[in-house]
Design a protein around this motif. Structure first.
Motif, PDB file in Angstrom:
ATOM      1  N   GLU A 174      49.153  -6.592   5.178  1.00 27.82           N
ATOM      2  CA  GLU A 174      49.631  -7.807   5.940  1.00 27.82           C
ATOM      3  C   GLU A 174      49.685  -7.787   6.713  1.00 27.82           C
ATOM      4  O   GLU A 174      50.384  -8.935   7.925  1.00 27.82           O
ATOM      5  N   VAL A 175      51.553  -8.339   6.217  1.00 18.44           N
ATOM      6  CA  VAL A 175      52.565  -8.872   6.968  1.00 18.44           C
ATOM      7  C   VAL A 175      53.298  -7.893   7.411  1.00 18.44           C
ATOM      8  O   VAL A 175      53.725  -8.551   8.608  1.00 18.44           O
ATOM      9  N   LEU A 176      52.960  -6.729   7.468  1.00 22.39           N
ATOM     10  CA  LEU A 176      53.267  -5.784   8.959  1.00 22.39           C
ATOM     11  C   LEU A 176      52.892  -6.046   9.651  1.00 22.39           C
ATOM     12  O   LEU A 176      53.540  -5.575  10.524  1.00 22.39           O
ATOM     13  N   ILE A 177      51.220  -6.358   9.853  1.00 24.13           N
ATOM     14  CA  ILE A 177      50.321  -6.208  10.555  1.00 24.13           C
ATOM     15  C   ILE A 177      50.892  -7.176  11.148  1.00 24.13           C
ATOM     16  O   ILE A 177      50.654  -7.365  12.509  1.00 24.13           O
ATOM     17  N   GLN A 178      51.245  -8.450  11.055  1.00 20.27           N
ATOM     18  CA  GLN A 178      51.976 -10.247  11.330  1.00 20.27           C
ATOM     19  C   GLN A 178      53.069  -9.898  11.495  1.00 20.27           C
ATOM     20  O   GLN A 178      52.854 -10.360  13.163  1.00 20.27           O
ATOM     21  N   ARG A 179      53.704  -9.075  11.743  1.00 19.29           N
ATOM     22  CA  ARG A 179      54.792  -8.947  12.693  1.00 19.29           C
ATOM     23  C   ARG A 179      54.889  -7.742  14.194  1.00 19.29           C
ATOM     24  O   ARG A 179      55.189  -8.167  14.705  1.00 19.29           O
ATOM     25  N   ALA A 180      53.871  -7.229  13.851  1.00 23.03           N
ATOM     26  CA  ALA A 180      53.246  -6.866  14.581  1.00 23.03           C
ATOM     27  C   ALA A 180      52.338  -7.262  15.780  1.00 23.03           C
ATOM     28  O   ALA A 180      52.443  -7.494  17.263  1.00 23.03           O
ATOM     29  N   MET A 181      52.290  -8.304  15.182  1.00 24.54           N
ATOM     30  CA  MET A 181      51.319  -8.896  16.080  1.00 24.54           C
ATOM     31  C   MET A 181      51.749  -9.884  16.624  1.00 24.54           C
ATOM     32  O   MET A 181      51.708 -10.294  18.156  1.00 24.54           O
ATOM     33  N   THR A 182      52.725 -10.653  16.030  1.00 22.42           N
ATOM     34  CA  THR A 182      53.908 -11.926  16.854  1.00 22.42           C
ATOM     35  C   THR A 182      53.773 -10.605  18.126  1.00 22.42           C
ATOM     36  O   THR A 182      54.240 -10.700  19.376  1.00 22.42           O
ATOM     37  N   THR A 183      54.415  -9.697  18.184  1.00 21.38           N
ATOM     38  CA  THR A 183      54.771  -9.036  19.202  1.00 21.38           C
ATOM     39  C   THR A 183      53.634  -8.851  20.426  1.00 21.38           C
ATOM     40  O   THR A 183      54.095  -9.222  21.487  1.00 21.38           O
ATOM     41  N   LEU A 184      51.974  -8.330  20.133  1.00 22.81           N
ATOM     42  CA  LEU A 184      51.448  -8.139  20.865  1.00 22.81           C
ATOM     43  C   LEU A 184      50.272  -9.402  21.514  1.00 22.81           C
ATOM     44  O   LEU A 184      50.435  -9.361  22.600  1.00 22.81           O
ATOM     45  N   ARG A 185      50.954 -10.492  20.623  1.00 26.64           N
ATOM     46  CA  ARG A 185      50.617 -11.873  21.655  1.00 26.64           C
ATOM     47  C   ARG A 185      51.986 -12.296  22.173  1.00 26.64           C
ATOM     48  O   ARG A 185      51.755 -13.116  22.861  1.00 26.64           O
ATOM     49  N   SER A 186      53.204 -11.673  22.339  1.00 25.61           N
ATOM     50  CA  SER A 186      54.172 -11.901  23.356  1.00 25.61           C
ATOM     51  C   SER A 186      53.605 -11.789  24.579  1.00 25.61           C
ATOM     52  O   SER A 186      53.332 -10.618  24.822  1.00 25.61           O
ATOM     53  N   GLY A 187      53.665 -12.853  25.167  1.00 25.13           N
ATOM     54  CA  GLY A 187      53.166 -13.376  27.005  1.00 25.13           C
ATOM     55  C   GLY A 187      51.763 -13.060  27.022  1.00 25.13           C
ATOM     56  O   GLY A 187      51.618 -13.075  28.024  1.00 25.13           O
ATOM     57  N   ARG A 188      51.181 -13.542  25.956  1.00 24.42           N
ATOM     58  CA  ARG A 188      49.447 -13.548  25.655  1.00 24.42           C
ATOM     59  C   ARG A 188      48.549 -14.204  25.269  1.00 24.42           C
ATOM     60  O   ARG A 188      49.569 -14.927  24.269  1.00 24.42           O
ATOM     61  N   THR A 189      48.218 -15.235  25.570  1.00 18.40           N
ATOM     62  CA  THR A 189      47.428 -16.097  24.862  1.00 18.40           C
ATOM     63  C   THR A 189      46.625 -15.659  23.972  1.00 18.40           C
ATOM     64  O   THR A 189      46.029 -14.822  24.642  1.00 18.40           O
ATOM     65  N   SER A 190      46.425 -16.169  22.840  1.00 20.41           N
ATOM     66  CA  SER A 190      45.963 -15.948  21.511  1.00 20.41           C
ATOM     67  C   SER A 190      45.361 -16.797  20.898  1.00 20.41           C
ATOM     68  O   SER A 190      45.659 -18.024  20.875  1.00 20.41           O
ATOM     69  N   PHE A 191      44.166 -16.219  20.655  1.00 20.20           N
ATOM     70  CA  PHE A 191      42.763 -17.237  19.416  1.00 20.20           C
ATOM     71  C   PHE A 191      42.881 -16.389  17.866  1.00 20.20           C
ATOM     72  O   PHE A 191      42.464 -15.324  18.121  1.00 20.20           O
ATOM     73  N   VAL A 192      43.240 -17.427  17.277  1.00 19.31           N
ATOM     74  CA  VAL A 192      43.202 -16.693  15.679  1.00 19.31           C
ATOM     75  C   VAL A 192      41.880 -16.428  15.126  1.00 19.31           C
ATOM     76  O   VAL A 192      42.782 -18.594  14.344  1.00 19.31           O
ATOM     77  N   ILE A 193      41.307 -16.728  14.438  1.00 25.99           N
ATOM     78  CA  ILE A 193      40.687 -17.196  13.665  1.00 25.99           C
ATOM     79  C   ILE A 193      40.692 -17.113  12.104  1.00 25.99           C
ATOM     80  O   ILE A 193      41.139 -15.788  11.918  1.00 25.99           O
ATOM     81  N   ALA A 194      41.406 -17.883  11.393  1.00 27.23           N
ATOM     82  CA  ALA A 194      41.799 -17.241   9.577  1.00 27.23           C
ATOM     83  C   ALA A 194      40.879 -18.005   8.972  1.00 27.23           C
ATOM     84  O   ALA A 194      40.907 -19.176   8.729  1.00 27.23           O
ATOM     85  N   HIS A 195      41.024 -17.374   7.562  1.00 24.10           N
ATOM     86  CA  HIS A 195      40.876 -18.379   6.548  1.00 24.10           C
ATOM     87  C   HIS A 195      41.793 -17.986   5.775  1.00 24.10           C
ATOM     88  O   HIS A 195      41.927 -19.310   4.552  1.00 24.10           O
ATOM     89  N   ARG A 196      42.671 -17.243   5.510  1.00 26.85           N
ATOM     90  CA  ARG A 196      44.301 -16.969   5.447  1.00 26.85           C
ATOM     91  C   ARG A 196      44.551 -17.781   6.032  1.00 26.85           C
ATOM     92  O   ARG A 196      45.649 -17.117   7.062  1.00 26.85           O
ATOM     93  N   LEU A 197      44.868 -19.325   5.830  1.00 31.31           N
ATOM     94  CA  LEU A 197      46.246 -19.982   5.996  1.00 31.31           C
ATOM     95  C   LEU A 197      47.951 -19.444   6.265  1.00 31.31           C
ATOM     96  O   LEU A 197      48.066 -19.765   6.878  1.00 31.31           O
ATOM     97  N   SER A 198      48.201 -18.217   5.723  1.00 34.90           N
ATOM     98  CA  SER A 198      49.296 -17.495   5.396  1.00 34.90           C
ATOM     99  C   SER A 198      48.932 -16.763   7.139  1.00 34.90           C
ATOM    100  O   SER A 198      50.565 -16.310   7.435  1.00 34.90           O
ATOM    101  N   THR A 199      48.341 -16.437   7.531  1.00 38.17           N
ATOM    102  CA  THR A 199      48.464 -15.074   8.426  1.00 38.17           C
ATOM    103  C   THR A 199      48.488 -16.417  10.016  1.00 38.17           C
ATOM    104  O   THR A 199      48.660 -15.830  11.208  1.00 38.17           O
ATOM    105  N   ILE A 200      48.680 -16.991  10.273  1.00 35.61           N
ATOM    106  CA  ILE A 200      48.424 -18.520  11.496  1.00 35.61           C
ATOM    107  C   ILE A 200      50.136 -19.400  10.991  1.00 35.61           C
ATOM    108  O   ILE A 200      49.465 -20.567  11.902  1.00 35.61           O
ATOM    109  N   ARG A 201      50.534 -19.570   9.565  1.00 36.97           N
ATOM    110  CA  ARG A 201      51.484 -20.408  10.150  1.00 36.97           C
ATOM    111  C   ARG A 201      52.435 -20.544  11.190  1.00 36.97           C
ATOM    112  O   ARG A 201      52.809 -21.623  11.648  1.00 36.97           O
ATOM    113  N   ASP A 202      52.954 -18.936  11.942  1.00 36.42           N
ATOM    114  CA  ASP A 202      53.304 -19.135  12.932  1.00 36.42           C
ATOM    115  C   ASP A 202      52.766 -19.757  14.414  1.00 36.42           C
ATOM    116  O   ASP A 202      53.637 -19.560  15.696  1.00 36.42           O
TER     117      ASP A 202
END
Length: 653
Positions: free
Chosen positions: A581-609
């Motif tokens: 999950e930590v590795l994917i979060q880093r990848a997601m940061t790259t993926l979300r760069s320059g894109r409008t993103s909506f993230v639905i999450a129950h684990r709040l650790s994944t959306i702190r940034d």
């Protein structure tokens, strides 16, 4: 972009077990409109009028030849009989003298018989004339067979083309139905209508269309020949027709409801099987195998009972018709024999008439015996037509020309509800700037997934509007809108194919290098290289040869390759371990760069940034802000965060 999953919708009347128990009822269900459904079923053949006309013409030609055959055979019998009589009468005596001599001897019956025979005293059977006539008989039946083959071939093509178009209509209809339709219908029921019922329609049309046409033509042709030979015998043969019609009507009305119930319960049984097979692991975990088997047994028992009643009751038609046919045969044989003895008819004419009486009874029996097929087919047709008549999602507007999407999204006083009396989202307003990452949190049922479903136009808003770069998305065709969106769901969806094909599902054009790059970004490449066939490894429809976390990674790689302008992540990391999950979060940061993103999450650790965090409760946004500002506010978000062991998140960092 992955396929959308089925989201929570209107309640279906209780928990799944209760719904399954209620699903097997209504064995006395009736056709809503038998005549209308039959007319509409025949209307499927309308686009092929020329071919249908050829079926009728070939049927008329074949029937005409078949009907003429017994008449020729009757003449052949007369030739043989005249030869036998002529050889028994001395030569040199005329026919009139021989008949008069018999009358003078008091043998009036024999005299009447001979008077109706065209014989020559002293002359035996004319084998030349007989051979010539039998040659004509053979030619007539050969050509009747040829026309029958032509009719059968054209009929098969007409029926299969009609059902082919029907399947296309069903496929197109399924793509136009709103998501709410599938929320209310078991998937097995929908599949049953699209497969079992359409197959039953094809079988019904194939087995009855040409046969009914031929039978009706045969009835008309044979009846005409019977009246030509003897109107008295024809009237005797018609005595059983009203009884046949009455029996067919009475039996048909009793069997109709059972055919409807048969196909209705078939759909419910398929729905139960599909549901139990899809969730077989949960069924075993919670020890519900017995309950599932009991429900299956109840559905199966009701299907057996309705099918048995339908087939048994409709099956009574044929033996009843055979009894009437035999009764008709006896009457015709007795009266015909008396007419021959009286000299009113020749032996060949009576023989031909007896053949015609059999031919007349046979199509009546065939038409009556096909009643069960027709009723079964019409019952299936009504179910398919109900699917085709279901309300569709609103028509697509003209293309909006959204070539380059910046990603500015605005919700303006949006309201939505699944049920009219239960509001879910009421008066929600929100503005998302291009490139922002918006996280949505809140308890189950707060409306988080519904919010993005409205953005994707899986559902339409009841009031208010949603705009994309200032354009109302209701004015944008759904395919054009979704071209710019990528979605990764909590419920993964993979199709039967290779891993590379599954990753490339959301891209129109791709290369293997692009697939590998997306796989590396989503951390799929590492475990794929360990597989014997690598990216050519075939995944079955259930994805049973890869783990749940690996399936989740593949769907994330799919979103990487699609490169959408707007990204929606619905619990996208719910099936992976903490390290991944930590590795994917880093990848997601790259993926979300320059894109409008909506993230639905129950684990709040994944959306702190996330740039903005929305806290939803009961369809409304109760808090919004950054992670730190919401914690400082000590409100709903802070309570959620404290409940998820903030220390564990710090340790991961």
């Amino acid at each position: 972009m992955t396929a959308p999953t089925r989201r929570p919708g209107p309640p279906m009347g209780g928990p799944p077990a209760a719904r399954m128990m209620m699903a097997g009822g209504a064995p006395t269900e009736k056709l809503q409109d038998f005549k209308g459904s039959t007319k509409r079923l025949l209307g499927l053949l309308a686009p092929q009028r020329l071919a249908v006309g050829l079926v009728l013409l070939s049927g008329i030609a074949g029937v005409a030849l078949s009907v003429y055959g017994p008449r020729l055979l009757g003449h052949a019998t007369d030739i043989i009989f005249a030869g036998v009589i002529g050889k028994s009468v001395p030569a040199g005596v005329t026919k009139e003298q021989a008949v008069e001599q018999l009358r003078s001897q008091g043998e009036n019956t024999r005299a009447d018989l001979l008077s109706a025979v065209d014989f020559t005293p002293g002359q035996g059977i004319d084998f030349t004339a007989l051979a010539h006539l039998l040659g004509w008989v053979a030619a007539v039946y050969v050509f009747a067979w040829i026309f029958g083959v032509i009719q059968g071939r054209i009929t098969a093509r007409v029926v299969q083309v009609a059902v082919y178009r029907l399947r296309q209509d069903v496929e197109v209809k399924l793509s136009r139905l709103p998501l709410s339709y599938f929320d209310k219908q078991p998937r097995g029921e929908v599949l049953s209508r699209a497969t079992n019922d359409t197959d039953n329609i094809a079988q019904t049309l194939q087995q009855t269309f040409a046969q009914i046409v031929t039978s009706l033509l045969m009835i008309v042709g044979v009846l005409g020949m019977m009246f030509w030979i003897s109107w008295l015998l024809a009237l005797i043969a018609l005595v059983t027709v009203p009884v046949s019609i009455w029996l067919t009507t009475v039996i048909g009305k009793r069997s109709q409801p059972n055919f409807v119930a048969q196909w209705s319960i078939t759909g419910k049984l398929n729905g139960h099987i599909e549901e139990m097979f899809t969730g077989h692991s949960l069924v075993k975990v919670f020890g519900r195998q017995g309950e599932a088997q009991q429900t299956f047994a109840e559905h199966n028992e009701k299907l057996y009972a309705s099918s048995f009643r339908a087939q048994f009751i409709s099956g009574l038609i044929q033996p009843a018709m055979m009894f009437l046919s035999n009764l008709n045969y006896v009457l015709v044989a007795v009266v015909g024999g008396l007419r021959v003895a009286s000299g009113s008819l020749s032996l060949g004419e009576v023989q031909a008439f007896i053949q015609y009486s059999r031919q007349f009874s046979q199509p009546l029996t065939q038409v009556a015996s096909m009643a069960n097929l027709v009723q079964s087919g019409v019952a299936s047709a009504e179910r398919v037509f109900a699917l085709l008549d279901a309300p569709e999602q609103s028509a697509e507007p003209a293309p909006a020309g959204l070539d380059r999407v910046q990603g500015r999204i605005t919700f303006e006083d949006v309201s939505f509800r699944y049920l009219p009396d239960k509001p879910l989202i009421d008066g929600l307003s929100l503005e998302v700037a291009p490139g922002q990452t918006v996280a949505i949190v809140g308890p189950t049922g707060a409306g988080k997934t519904t919010l993005v479903n409205l953005l994707m136009r899986f559902y339409e808003v009841d009031s208010g509007r949603i705009t994309l770069d200032g354009v109302d998305i209701a004015s944008v065709p759904r395919p054009e809108l979704r071209e710019h969106m990528g979605m990764v769901l909590q419920d993964t969806w993979l199709f039967g194919g290779t891993i590379a094909e599954n990753i490339a599902y959301g891209a129109d054009e791709f290369s293997l290098d692009a697939v590998r790059q997306a796989a590396e970004a989503a951390h799929v490449d590492a475990f794929v290289r360990m597989l014997p066939d690598g990216y050519d490894t075939v995944i079955d429809e259930e994805g049973s040869n890869v783990s749940a976390g690996q399936k989740q990674l593949i769907t994330i790689a799919r979103a990487f390759l699609a490169e959408p302008s707007i990204l929606i992540l619905d619990e996208a990391t719910s099936s992976v371990d903490t390290r991944t999950e930590v590795l994917i979060q880093r990848a997601m940061t790259t993926l979300r760069s320059g894109r409008t993103s909506f993230v639905i999450a129950h684990r709040l650790s994944t959306i702190r940034d996330a740039d903005v965090i929305l806290v939803m409760e009961h369809g409304s946004i109760v808090e919004q802000g950054s992670h730190s500002s919401l914690l400082a506010a000590g409100g709903a978000y802070a309570r959620l965060y404290s409940a998820q062991f903030a220390a564990a998140v710090a340790e991961v960092d």
